[in-house]
Design an enzyme around this catalytic site. Structure first.
Site, short mmCIF file in Angstrom:
data_model
loop_
_atom_site.label_atom_id
_atom_site.label_comp_id
_atom_site.label_asym_id
_atom_site.label_seq_id
_atom_site.Cartn_x
_atom_site.Cartn_y
_atom_site.Cartn_z
N HIS A 1 0.84 -1.20 0.00
CA HIS A 1 0.00 0.00 0.00
C HIS A 1 0.87 1.25 0.00
O HIS A 1 1.76 1.40 0.84
CB HIS A 1 -0.94 -0.01 1.21
CG HIS A 1 -2.03 -1.03 1.07
ND1 HIS A 1 -2.42 -1.85 2.09
CD2 HIS A 1 -2.80 -1.36 -0.01
CE1 HIS A 1 -3.40 -2.65 1.65
NE2 HIS A 1 -3.65 -2.37 0.39
N ALA A 2 0.58 2.12 -0.96
CA ALA A 2 1.45 3.25 -1.24
C ALA A 2 1.69 4.16 -0.03
O ALA A 2 2.82 4.54 0.25
CB ALA A 2 0.84 4.06 -2.39
N ARG A 3 0.62 4.48 0.68
CA ARG A 3 0.72 5.52 1.72
C ARG A 3 1.36 5.04 3.01
O ARG A 3 1.64 5.84 3.89
CB ARG A 3 -0.67 6.02 2.03
CG ARG A 3 -1.60 4.96 2.62
CD ARG A 3 -3.04 5.43 2.60
NE ARG A 3 -3.96 4.39 3.04
CZ ARG A 3 -5.28 4.47 2.92
NH1 ARG A 3 -5.82 5.54 2.36
NH2 ARG A 3 -6.05 3.51 3.35
N ARG B 1 -3.44 4.70 -1.89
CA ARG B 1 -3.28 3.33 -1.36
C ARG B 1 -2.99 2.29 -2.45
O ARG B 1 -2.19 1.38 -2.26
CB ARG B 1 -4.58 2.95 -0.64
CG ARG B 1 -4.78 1.48 -0.30
CD ARG B 1 -6.07 1.31 0.50
NE ARG B 1 -6.51 -0.07 0.64
CZ ARG B 1 -6.26 -0.85 1.70
NH1 ARG B 1 -5.52 -0.39 2.69
NH2 ARG B 1 -6.73 -2.07 1.76
N ASN C 1 -3.79 -5.62 -2.15
CA ASN C 1 -4.06 -6.56 -1.07
C ASN C 1 -5.49 -7.13 -1.12
O ASN C 1 -5.97 -7.73 -0.17
CB ASN C 1 -3.80 -5.91 0.29
CG ASN C 1 -3.27 -6.91 1.31
OD1 ASN C 1 -2.58 -7.86 0.94
ND2 ASN C 1 -3.61 -6.71 2.57
N ARG C 2 -6.14 -6.93 -2.25
CA ARG C 2 -7.38 -7.63 -2.56
C ARG C 2 -7.25 -8.37 -3.89
O ARG C 2 -8.20 -8.89 -4.42
CB ARG C 2 -8.56 -6.62 -2.69
CG ARG C 2 -8.81 -5.77 -1.47
CD ARG C 2 -9.35 -6.58 -0.30
NE ARG C 2 -9.64 -5.73 0.86
CZ ARG C 2 -8.73 -5.31 1.74
NH1 ARG C 2 -7.45 -5.67 1.62
NH2 ARG C 2 -9.09 -4.55 2.76
N SER D 1 0.94 -0.59 7.53
CA SER D 1 0.63 0.24 8.69
C SER D 1 -0.80 0.73 8.49
O SER D 1 -1.27 0.80 7.35
CB SER D 1 1.59 1.43 8.81
OG SER D 1 1.32 2.43 7.83
N TYR D 2 -1.50 1.07 9.58
CA TYR D 2 -0.99 1.13 10.93
C TYR D 2 -1.89 0.32 11.86
O TYR D 2 -2.88 -0.25 11.41
CB TYR D 2 -0.96 2.60 11.40
CG TYR D 2 -2.30 3.28 11.30
CD1 TYR D 2 -3.16 3.32 12.38
CD2 TYR D 2 -2.72 3.86 10.09
CE1 TYR D 2 -4.41 3.93 12.27
CE2 TYR D 2 -3.97 4.45 9.97
CZ TYR D 2 -4.80 4.48 11.07
OH TYR D 2 -6.04 5.06 10.95
N TYR E 1 -10.93 -6.99 10.20
CA TYR E 1 -12.16 -7.23 9.42
C TYR E 1 -11.82 -8.28 8.39
O TYR E 1 -10.66 -8.53 8.11
CB TYR E 1 -12.64 -5.95 8.73
CG TYR E 1 -11.53 -5.10 8.14
CD1 TYR E 1 -10.83 -5.50 7.00
CD2 TYR E 1 -11.16 -3.89 8.74
CE1 TYR E 1 -9.81 -4.72 6.47
CE2 TYR E 1 -10.13 -3.10 8.21
CZ TYR E 1 -9.47 -3.53 7.08
OH TYR E 1 -8.46 -2.77 6.56
O1 PAY Z 1 -4.76 -9.35 6.36
O2 PAY Z 1 -6.71 -8.56 6.69
C1 PAY Z 1 -5.55 -8.42 6.32
C2 PAY Z 1 -5.06 -7.11 5.79
C3 PAY Z 1 -5.74 -5.95 6.37
C4 PAY Z 1 -5.20 -4.62 5.81
C5 PAY Z 1 -5.91 -4.31 4.51
O3 PAY Z 1 -7.03 -3.77 4.53
O4 PAY Z 1 -5.39 -4.65 3.46
C6 PAY Z 1 -5.38 -3.59 6.89
C7 PAY Z 1 -5.18 -2.15 6.48
C8 PAY Z 1 -3.88 -1.98 5.70
O5 PAY Z 1 -2.78 -2.02 6.26
O6 PAY Z 1 -3.99 -1.80 4.50
C9 PAY Z 1 -5.19 -1.23 7.69
C10 PAY Z 1 -5.00 0.23 7.38
C11 PAY Z 1 -5.00 1.07 8.65
C12 PAY Z 1 -6.11 0.75 6.46
O7 PAY Z 1 -5.81 1.28 5.40
O8 PAY Z 1 -7.28 0.61 6.83
ZN ZN Z 2 -1.85 -1.80 4.06
#
Ligand code: PAY
Ligand code: ZN
Length: 305
Positions: free
Chosen positions: A71-73, A125, A142-143, A196-197, A244
Site C-alpha cells: 500500500h502506497a501511503r 493506497r 491486497n485484494r 501500517s498502521y 475485518y
Molecule cells: O490481512 O486482513 C488483512 C489485511 C488488512 C489490511 C488491509 O485492509 O489490506 C489492513 C489495512 C492496511 O494495512 O492496508 C489497515 C490500514 C489502517 C487501512 O488502510 O485501513
Molecule cells: Zn496496508
C-alpha cells in the site's frame, strides 16, 4: 567522505534512493547480495527484490520473505524493510542471522503507488493501473491475490479503495510477486508483509473468520516475536477477528500455497499519526522490530531446515 547512496533512516525516501541503495549493496557485497528484477510495474518501474544469502548455492537453506509497500501511503513499511536490509548486510554482528536462512526482501511492492503518494496524493493506497472508470485508477493489491479472490471485504467498484481488480493477479505487481514466490515455494517458509498502521500481528485466514489447521503454531511464533518489542506493543490474532474480513490478501495467498508461517504486521502507530507517521519514528520502529528477525530465523531453522 559521503556515502555513494542517498538512503537514510531519518527521513522517508523516494523510490530512486531505495533502489539506489539496493543497487549499491549488490555491487559492494556481491558474495552476499543479489539484486533480482522480478518484473515491471504498470508504469514500467522495475520490481526489485534483494536476496541476502551467505550460501554458495542459495536455495538450499530455508528462506524468509519480507515485503513492504503493498500500500502506497504506508511509508513506514518500505523504510523498515530497507532498514532490515541494511542491518543484515552491513552490520557484521548480525551475520548470525544468515547462518541458517536466506532472506528475500522486497521493500516496495507497489512502486507506482509509492511514487504517486510522494508527488500527488499522500494518502494514495492502490496501484496506478487504468480501470473501466476513466475517473478512477488503481486496484487494491491486497485484494488482488488469488486465494478466495473477490470474497468478503472487497469491491467491484474501480473507485473503491478496496477494488479487487478484474481478476486475481490482474496487477503486474501482484502477478510478478506471486510468480517469484511460487518459484521458491519449496524454500520460503515464512512470509511477512509489512503494512501500517495499528500495531497488529495478523494471522490468516483473512478472507473469513477461520483458522488454518496449524494456526496455533503461527500464533505461538507471532507471540514470541512481539514479546521482544519494547516500545511498540502489538496485538496478535486472526486478521478477520482483529480487524475485518478481507479476501485476496497476500498473506492468505502465501499460506494457501504452503508457506507455513504467513503474517501481516501492521506497524506503528495506533492512530495518533496513522499513515503520516513522523520520520523521527523510523529508527525507533525499525530497531524495536529488528529482534523479531532472529526469532523468525531460529524457528524457521528448526521447523523447516
Ligand atoms: O490481512 O486482513 C488483512 C489485511 C488488512 C489490511 C488491509 O485492509 O489490506 C489492513 C489495512 C492496511 O494495512 O492496508 C489497515 C490500514 C489502517 C487501512 O488502510 O485501513
Ligand atoms: Zn496496508
Amino acid at each position: 567522505k559521503t556515502a555513494p547512496y542517498n538512503m537514510t533512516w531519518t527521513s522517508y525516501h523516494r523510490l530512486s534512493d531505495i533502489y539506489g541503495y539496493m543497487n549499491y549493496l549488490a555491487v559492494t557485497y556481491p558474495s552476499l547480495v543479489s539484486l533480482i528484477d522480478i518484473g515491471m510495474s504498470y508504469e514500467k518501474r522495475p520490481l526489485h527484490v534483494l536476496r541476502i544469502s551467505n550460501s554458495s548455492s542459495p536455495g538450499t537453506k530455508p528462506a524468509i520473505w519480507i515485503d513492504g509497500g503493498i500500500h502506497a501511503r504506508e511509508w513506514i513499511a518500505p523504510a523498515v524493510a530497507s532498514y532490515f536490509i541494511q542491518q543484515l548486510v552491513e552490520v557484521p554482528a548480525n551475520a548470525k542471522l544468515l547462518t541458517n536462512v536466506d532472506w528475500y526482501i522486497m521493500p516496495v511492492m507497489n512502486p507506482d503507488g509509492y511514487e504517486y503518494s510522494f508527488v500527488t496524493d499522500r494518502l494514495w493506497r492502490k496501484t496506478r493501473s487504468l480501470t473501466s472508470s476513466s475517473n478512477c485508477r488503481g486496484v487494491d493489491p491486497n485484494r488482488n491475490f488469488g486465494y478466495e479472490w473477490g470474497g468478503l471485504g472487497t469491491s467491484t467498484d474501480p473507485c473503491s479503495e478496496i477494488y479487487k481488480g478484474t481478476k486475481a493477479f490482474s496487477e503486474p505487481e501482484t502477478n510478478a510477486t506471486s510468480n517469484f514466490i511460487l518459484g521458491k515455494a519449496n524454500h520460503i517458509k515464512l512470509y511477512l508483509t509489512l503494512h501500517s498502521y495499528g500495531q497488529y500481528a495478523l494471522i490468516p485466514w483473512g478472507y473469513n473468520v477461520s483458522y488454518p489447521p496449524d494456526y496455533n503454531d503461527m500464533f505461538a511464533l507471532a507471540n514470541k516475536t512481539v514479546s521482544k518489542f519494547v516500545k511498540y506493543q502489538f496485538s496478535v490474532g486472526n486478521s478477520a477477528d482483529l480487524l475485518y474480513a478481507a479476501a485476496g490478501g497476500s498473506d492468505d495467498w502465501a499460506k494457501s500455497v504452503g508457506i507455513k508461517y504467513s503474517y501481516t504486521f501492521e506497524l506503528a502507530d495506533t492512530g495518533k499519526y496513522g499513515f503520516i507517521l513522523p520520520a523521527s519514528q523510523i529508527l525507533p520502529v525499525s530497531q524495536d522490530f529488528f529482534p523479531a528477525l532472529d526469532v523468525f530465523a531460529t524457528e524457521v531453522a528448526i521447523c523447516c531446515g
